[in-house]
Design a protein around this motif. Structure first.
Motif, PDB file in Angstrom:
ATOM      1  N   TYR A  39      38.678  42.875  38.213  1.00  8.69           N
ATOM      2  CA  TYR A  39      39.857  43.644  38.076  1.00  8.69           C
ATOM      3  C   TYR A  39      42.136  43.229  38.553  1.00  8.69           C
ATOM      4  CZ  TYR A  39      39.289  46.065  34.031  1.00  8.69           C
ATOM      5  OH  TYR A  39      38.458  46.622  32.398  1.00  8.69           O
ATOM      6  N   ASN A  40      40.743  42.541  39.433  1.00 11.60           N
ATOM      7  CA  ASN A  40      41.798  41.930  40.167  1.00 11.60           C
ATOM      8  C   ASN A  40      41.804  40.629  40.529  1.00 11.60           C
ATOM      9  OD1 ASN A  40      43.310  40.536  42.569  1.00 11.60           O
ATOM     10  ND2 ASN A  40      41.918  41.313  44.305  1.00 11.60           N
ATOM     11  N   THR A  41      42.994  39.541  39.842  1.00 15.44           N
ATOM     12  CA  THR A  41      43.454  38.478  39.512  1.00 15.44           C
ATOM     13  C   THR A  41      43.724  37.763  40.697  1.00 15.44           C
ATOM     14  OG1 THR A  41      45.856  39.024  40.224  1.00 15.44           O
ATOM     15  CG2 THR A  41      45.631  39.149  37.242  1.00 15.44           C
ATOM     16  N   PHE A  42      43.190  37.470  41.778  1.00 12.33           N
ATOM     17  CA  PHE A  42      43.101  36.570  42.925  1.00 12.33           C
ATOM     18  C   PHE A  42      41.271  36.520  42.535  1.00 12.33           C
ATOM     19  CE2 PHE A  42      46.838  38.253  45.158  1.00 12.33           C
ATOM     20  CZ  PHE A  42      46.886  37.544  45.685  1.00 12.33           C
ATOM     21  N   LEU A  43      40.757  37.254  41.687  1.00 13.09           N
ATOM     22  CA  LEU A  43      39.185  37.072  41.958  1.00 13.09           C
ATOM     23  C   LEU A  43      38.875  36.035  40.858  1.00 13.09           C
ATOM     24  CD1 LEU A  43      37.585  39.778  43.555  1.00 13.09           C
ATOM     25  CD2 LEU A  43      38.651  38.303  44.493  1.00 13.09           C
ATOM     26  N   LEU A  44      39.812  35.556  39.848  1.00 12.98           N
ATOM     27  CA  LEU A  44      39.573  35.232  38.994  1.00 12.98           C
ATOM     28  C   LEU A  44      39.624  33.398  38.910  1.00 12.98           C
ATOM     29  CD1 LEU A  44      42.611  36.697  36.384  1.00 12.98           C
ATOM     30  CD2 LEU A  44      40.017  36.961  35.994  1.00 12.98           C
ATOM     31  N   ARG A  45      38.438  32.895  37.729  1.00 10.90           N
ATOM     32  CA  ARG A  45      38.703  31.890  38.847  1.00 10.90           C
ATOM     33  C   ARG A  45      39.372  30.772  37.736  1.00 10.90           C
ATOM     34  NH1 ARG A  45      32.501  30.199  39.031  1.00 10.90           N
ATOM     35  NH2 ARG A  45      31.389  31.236  39.194  1.00 10.90           N
ATOM     36  N   SER A  46      39.984  29.628  38.155  1.00  8.71           N
ATOM     37  CA  SER A  46      41.485  28.971  37.626  1.00  8.71           C
ATOM     38  C   SER A  46      40.321  28.850  36.449  1.00  8.71           C
ATOM     39  CB  SER A  46      41.800  28.372  38.741  1.00  8.71           C
ATOM     40  OG  SER A  46      42.285  27.071  38.421  1.00  8.71           O
ATOM     41  N   GLU A  47      39.555  28.341  36.114  1.00  5.93           N
ATOM     42  CA  GLU A  47      39.136  27.509  35.003  1.00  5.93           C
ATOM     43  C   GLU A  47      38.863  28.262  34.005  1.00  5.93           C
ATOM     44  OE1 GLU A  47      35.914  25.287  35.413  1.00  5.93           O
ATOM     45  OE2 GLU A  47      34.638  27.312  35.697  1.00  5.93           O
ATOM     46  N   ASP A  48      38.999  29.446  34.238  1.00  7.39           N
ATOM     47  CA  ASP A  48      39.690  30.574  33.149  1.00  7.39           C
ATOM     48  C   ASP A  48      40.819  31.713  32.533  1.00  7.39           C
ATOM     49  OD1 ASP A  48      36.526  30.864  32.876  1.00  7.39           O
ATOM     50  OD2 ASP A  48      37.177  32.286  34.402  1.00  7.39           O
ATOM     51  N   LEU A  49      41.848  30.795  33.203  1.00  7.44           N
ATOM     52  CA  LEU A  49      42.880  30.910  32.529  1.00  7.44           C
ATOM     53  C   LEU A  49      44.303  30.275  31.892  1.00  7.44           C
ATOM     54  CD1 LEU A  49      44.403  31.088  36.684  1.00  7.44           C
ATOM     55  CD2 LEU A  49      43.445  32.866  35.251  1.00  7.44           C
ATOM     56  N   TYR A  50      45.223  29.986  31.543  1.00  3.72           N
ATOM     57  CA  TYR A  50      45.861  29.777  30.650  1.00  3.72           C
ATOM     58  C   TYR A  50      47.035  28.993  31.272  1.00  3.72           C
ATOM     59  CZ  TYR A  50      48.574  27.108  26.935  1.00  3.72           C
ATOM     60  OH  TYR A  50      50.044  27.103  26.482  1.00  3.72           O
ATOM     61  N   ILE A  51      47.938  30.176  31.632  1.00  3.40           N
ATOM     62  CA  ILE A  51      49.519  30.053  32.934  1.00  3.40           C
ATOM     63  C   ILE A  51      49.089  30.940  33.411  1.00  3.40           C
ATOM     64  CG2 ILE A  51      51.439  29.820  32.614  1.00  3.40           C
ATOM     65  CD1 ILE A  51      51.343  29.833  29.747  1.00  3.40           C
ATOM     66  N   ASP A  52      48.972  30.209  34.762  1.00  6.09           N
ATOM     67  CA  ASP A  52      48.941  30.227  36.230  1.00  6.09           C
ATOM     68  C   ASP A  52      50.242  30.458  37.253  1.00  6.09           C
ATOM     69  OD1 ASP A  52      47.343  31.335  38.255  1.00  6.09           O
ATOM     70  OD2 ASP A  52      46.666  29.691  38.971  1.00  6.09           O
ATOM     71  N   LEU A  53      50.473  31.889  37.232  1.00  4.99           N
ATOM     72  CA  LEU A  53      51.466  32.531  37.259  1.00  4.99           C
ATOM     73  C   LEU A  53      51.348  32.936  39.144  1.00  4.99           C
ATOM     74  CD1 LEU A  53      54.137  33.209  34.481  1.00  4.99           C
ATOM     75  CD2 LEU A  53      53.417  30.719  35.887  1.00  4.99           C
ATOM     76  N   LEU A  54      50.462  33.004  39.720  1.00  4.36           N
ATOM     77  CA  LEU A  54      49.605  33.955  40.829  1.00  4.36           C
ATOM     78  C   LEU A  54      51.151  34.138  41.909  1.00  4.36           C
ATOM     79  CD1 LEU A  54      47.148  35.645  41.443  1.00  4.36           C
ATOM     80  CD2 LEU A  54      46.499  33.464  42.796  1.00  4.36           C
TER      81      LEU A  54
END
Ligand code: F0G
Length: 463
Positions: A39-54
């Motif tokens: 549940y930490n957005t920092f630990l998501l892989r970038s390829e699993d994202l659509y729009i990256d506003l981290l």
């Protein structure tokens, strides 16, 4: 027949030459990815994202000129011509005398804090930033917040919520004595307050006060051009001044700066320390060799310094900065139109959603902002970042900081997404807002020792 009234829109001062394809994901895929990421957005892989506003850090699109500059990289170990170009741009555009390049902002913060701070010193600042405060603490100092109270209130629409409360500062000087205060740490476009600007008037008054006591002002100039935009829009006497002139004037009231060039300056990596005092420069030049690299590259390749020099020039272009902030404002107004509670006024680098208001049934101990960031990702693959109790971390004595602001940051990279992306983001947030009552909080199950928000892991609390 009724006609729509004609308005005058802004548009981007560039066109798109190359695109990066994005993967669309299903809800089931996002659910799995979120569980794996604790549940930490920092630990998501970038390829699993659509729009990256981290973050807007290192995520901006470089121009054709910057890319061409990369080909001009002089990769000599010492004395690269790109260093001298960068030095010239920093002097001309920013007005600081001496430059020490670093790999990014925190590299400069480390060196500066080690040079200027002694154990037991006090460093007053207009709200903390995570890495900045940590380096101050690691050097033996203690950060004291001297931002105006309005900055801690997401609803307050004061136009310069980055301002310093001079009374708070005077009290600190009285209590500790000026000798215990090596510098005042001033950020332009205060990140943790929602990208809020400091006014020129306030800066000038701060300069007068600090001159009286012989205290330095060190400027975190990471987003100085965005701050200059708000001064131009909102402060009397600046409407007809260029962003370039306003930036230079801001810097003229300060004694030195740390810079993360990954934001304003439109590069994917890079930063620097810039000072006007020869002694501090001498010390920094010695120290950079230990922590970053030789003083003419500071952990960067020649090509990185070239891209930075060109990016700085582009960052102070009026049309660029108006379109940049214009896009952020477009998203913010769309969110407001859906009833989503956000920090006002809308800041320069992103929209900060007020998670305490969005999820009032979730106590701060159950991480409302962390929860909301996870839910937005689940809804649409949009990645945002927690800026609340998790980011605030713990005090030296181990107690949690409980910041008043419990926010989710929708940070907009520069020159990367279109207006249609902004629509998708606002609509997704509105959908989560509609089902907000059904959302449960989180429990932290792993907590790293430093800057815990980057790697902490969470579990959903049972319904
Ligand atoms: N100061 C400010 C105001 C920042 O926003 C950042 C970074 C830094 C210093 C540190 O610079 O990352 O180059 O070492 N902010 C990023 C963000 C991480 O997402 O807001 P760095």
């Amino acid at each position: 027949m009724m006609h729509t009234p004609i308005k005058k829109s802004w548009a981007e001062p560039y066109k798109i030459k190359m695109v990066e394809l994005l993967k669309m994901t299903t809800k089931a895929q996002r659910k799995k990815a979120l569980l794996e990421a604790g549940y930490n957005t920092f630990l998501l892989r970038s390829e699993d994202l659509y729009i990256d506003l981290l973050t807007d850090s290192g995520t901006s699109a470089m121009s054709d000129h910057q890319w061409a500059g990369m080909m001009l990289g002089d990769e000599a170990y010492a004395g690269s011509r790109n260093f001298y170009h960068l030095e010239e741009v920093v002097r001309n555009i920013y007005g600081y005398k001496y430059l020490v390049p670093t790999h990014q902002g925190r590299g400069a913060e480390n060196i500066l804090s080690k040079i200027l701070i002694k154990k037991g010193d006090i460093i007053p600042g207009n709200m903390y930033f995570t890495t900045t405060r940590l380096h101050q603490e690691l050097a033996g100092g203690k950060f004291e917040d001297i931002i105006i109270d309005e900055a801690h209130d997401p609803e307050n629409e004061f136009p310069f919520k980055g301002n310093v409360d001079l009374d708070k500062l005077e009290k600190l000087i009285k209590k500790h004595g000026a000798a215990k205060i090596p510098y005042i740490s001033i950020a332009t476009s205060v990140n943790m307050a929602g990208g809020q600007p400091i006014s020129m008037k306030n800066l000038k008054e701060l300069r007068t006060l600090t001159n009286k006591h012989g205290i330095r002002i060190i400027h975190d100039m990471t987003r100085v051009a965005e701050n200059a935009h708000f001064i131009q829009q909102r402060e009397k006497g600046y409407q007809h001044k260029s962003i370039r002139d306003i930036v230079k004037e801001i810097n003229s009231y300060t004694d030195g700066a740390t810079m993360s060039a990954k934001k304003d300056a439109l590069v994917n990596i890079g930063g620097f320390l810039a000072v006007n005092e020869w002694d501090v420069f001498e010390e920094a030049r010695n120290m950079v060799v230990v922590y970053e690299g030789l003083h003419t590259y500071g952990g960067l390749a020649g090509r990185d310094m070239e891209a930075m020099a060109i990016g700085i020039m582009e960052s102070i272009n009026d049309d660029h900065i108006h379109a940049r902030v214009g896009q952020v404002v477009y998203l913010g107004e769309k969110m407001i139109s859906y009833g989503v509670p956000i920090v006002k006024p809308i800041g320069g680098h992103g929209i900060f959603v007020d998670a305490k208001k969005f999820l009032p049934h979730i106590p701060q101990d159950q991480f409302p902002a962390q929860t909301l960031a996870a839910e937005v990702y689940l809804d649409s693959g949009v990645r945002t970042m927690e800026r609340g109790v998790v980011s605030a971390g713990r005090k030296a004595n181990g107690e949690n900081y409980y910041p008043k602001l419990e926010l989710v940051r929708f940070t907009i990279p520069r020159r990367v997404y279109t207006q249609a992306h902004m629509d998708v983001i606002a609509e997704s947030t509105a959908r989560v807002y509609e089902r907000r009552h059904k959302i449960n909080g989180l429990k932290m199950i792993y907590e790293p020792k430093y800057l815990r928000f980057f790697q902490a892991r969470f579990e959903q609390l049972p319904k």
